[in-house]
Design an enzyme around this catalytic site. Sequence first.
Site, PDB file in Angstrom:
ATOM      1  N   PHE A 178       0.841  -1.198   0.000  1.00 31.56           N
ATOM      2  CA  PHE A 178       0.000   0.000   0.000  1.00 31.56           C
ATOM      3  C   PHE A 178       0.875   1.247   0.000  1.00 31.56           C
ATOM      4  O   PHE A 178       2.050   1.217   0.372  1.00 31.56           O
ATOM      5  CB  PHE A 178      -0.940   0.009   1.214  1.00 31.56           C
ATOM      6  CG  PHE A 178      -0.228   0.057   2.541  1.00 31.56           C
ATOM      7  CD1 PHE A 178       0.044   1.268   3.162  1.00 31.56           C
ATOM      8  CD2 PHE A 178       0.181  -1.112   3.171  1.00 31.56           C
ATOM      9  CE1 PHE A 178       0.711   1.315   4.373  1.00 31.56           C
ATOM     10  CE2 PHE A 178       0.846  -1.081   4.389  1.00 31.56           C
ATOM     11  CZ  PHE A 178       1.110   0.139   4.991  1.00 31.56           C
ATOM     12  N   CYS A 179       0.274   2.359  -0.447  1.00 31.50           N
ATOM     13  CA  CYS A 179       0.948   3.662  -0.447  1.00 31.50           C
ATOM     14  C   CYS A 179      -0.131   4.732  -0.324  1.00 31.50           C
ATOM     15  O   CYS A 179      -1.299   4.416  -0.119  1.00 31.50           O
ATOM     16  CB  CYS A 179       1.789   3.844  -1.704  1.00 31.50           C
ATOM     17  SG  CYS A 179       0.847   3.699  -3.245  1.00 31.50           S
ATOM     18  N   THR A 180       0.229   5.984  -0.453  1.00 27.90           N
ATOM     19  CA  THR A 180      -0.708   7.075  -0.178  1.00 27.90           C
ATOM     20  C   THR A 180      -1.925   7.054  -1.096  1.00 27.90           C
ATOM     21  O   THR A 180      -3.063   7.019  -0.631  1.00 27.90           O
ATOM     22  CB  THR A 180       0.002   8.438  -0.301  1.00 27.90           C
ATOM     23  OG1 THR A 180       1.188   8.415   0.488  1.00 27.90           O
ATOM     24  CG2 THR A 180      -0.908   9.559   0.161  1.00 27.90           C
TER      25      THR A 180
END
Length: 304
Positions: A178-180
Site C-alpha cells: 500500500f501507499c498514499t
Amino acid sequence: MEKNFKVAALYCFADLKHYRQLQKPLLDLCQAKDIKGTLLLAQEGINGTIAGSCRAIEELVNFIKTEPAFQTPEIKYSWASKMPFHRMKVRLKKEIVTMGVEGINPLKIVGTYVDPEDWNALIQDEETLLIDTRNDYEYAIGSFQGAIDPGIKTFREFPEWVRKHEADLKKKKKMAMFCTGGIRCEKSTAYVRELGYEQVYHLKGGILKYLETIPKEESLWWGECFVFDERVSVKHGLEECGRELCRACRSPLNAEGKLSPHYEAGVSCDACYNKRSEVDRERFRERHRQIQLSKLRAMHSHQE
C-alpha cells in the site's frame, strides 16, 4: 472550519508519446482557473496533486479526460481549509513516479487491486505479508497494523530493499502493498511480479481511499497519513490533522515537536538538528527571513 479548496490527487498510466505537447495547455488552464499544485507528465502517463475551487478542479479533470489516453484516471478528492500549494507546476519527467528500474510497466503486468472494503480481510490473513512502500518519515506518523517498514528514504531504494530481503519475502504465500494514493504500488507490484512473485496485491486508491471509505471503528489504520502538500497529514474522513512541516528537512511536526529546544521555525527540528551544521542553519535562517519579507511585501501590495 470552512473548507474552500478542493484537492484532487490523480494519476493515470498510459502510452503517451506526445506528452510534451500537453504541458502548455495544462499549465495555461490551471493558471487561468487559479489552480495550484504539481502535475507530472511522462511517456508513461500523468501524476499529480492540485487544488482550487470546486468548479475549477472539475473543469481541469474534464479537460484531462478529453485526452484519449486519460479516459479513466485514478482520482481521490479531499478538501482543505486553505490553499495547500504555493504555485502551479507542470513538469516533464522520465517517470511519473520515480523507481529508477527500466522496463517496469504497470500496463503490462501489475498486482491484483483490492478494494478498501476487502482490504482488512486480506491483511489479517496469516499467509499475507504486508509492506508499506512509502518513505520512513511517512511510516513514522501512521501505517496499517502489522505492516513492514522498509526504512527507505526515497522510492528509488525500494527495489534494492526487495532484493536484499528476497528470502524473507518468500516465506508467505501472499504479498500486500500500500501507499498514499496507489501510484507507487502500481510500480512496486509490477516490479515484484516481474521477479516471479505471483500472489501480489495492492490497495486500490491507496490509504486515502481507505481513510475516506472505511469507518474509524472498523479501521486497521493507526495514526495519520502524510500528504505532500501544506496540509501535511490527514486522518479518517480525510480531515486535516494540524501538523506543520520543518522547512529545513520537511519532516512532519506536531505541537509537541515544536516545543523541542531543537525546533526553530524555518531552520531546524529534532529530526534534522544533529544532521546539519551551524553554517546550514544560518543559511536556513536567512532563507526564512527572506520568505517572511516576501510575505510582508505581498501583504502591503494587496492593501494599497
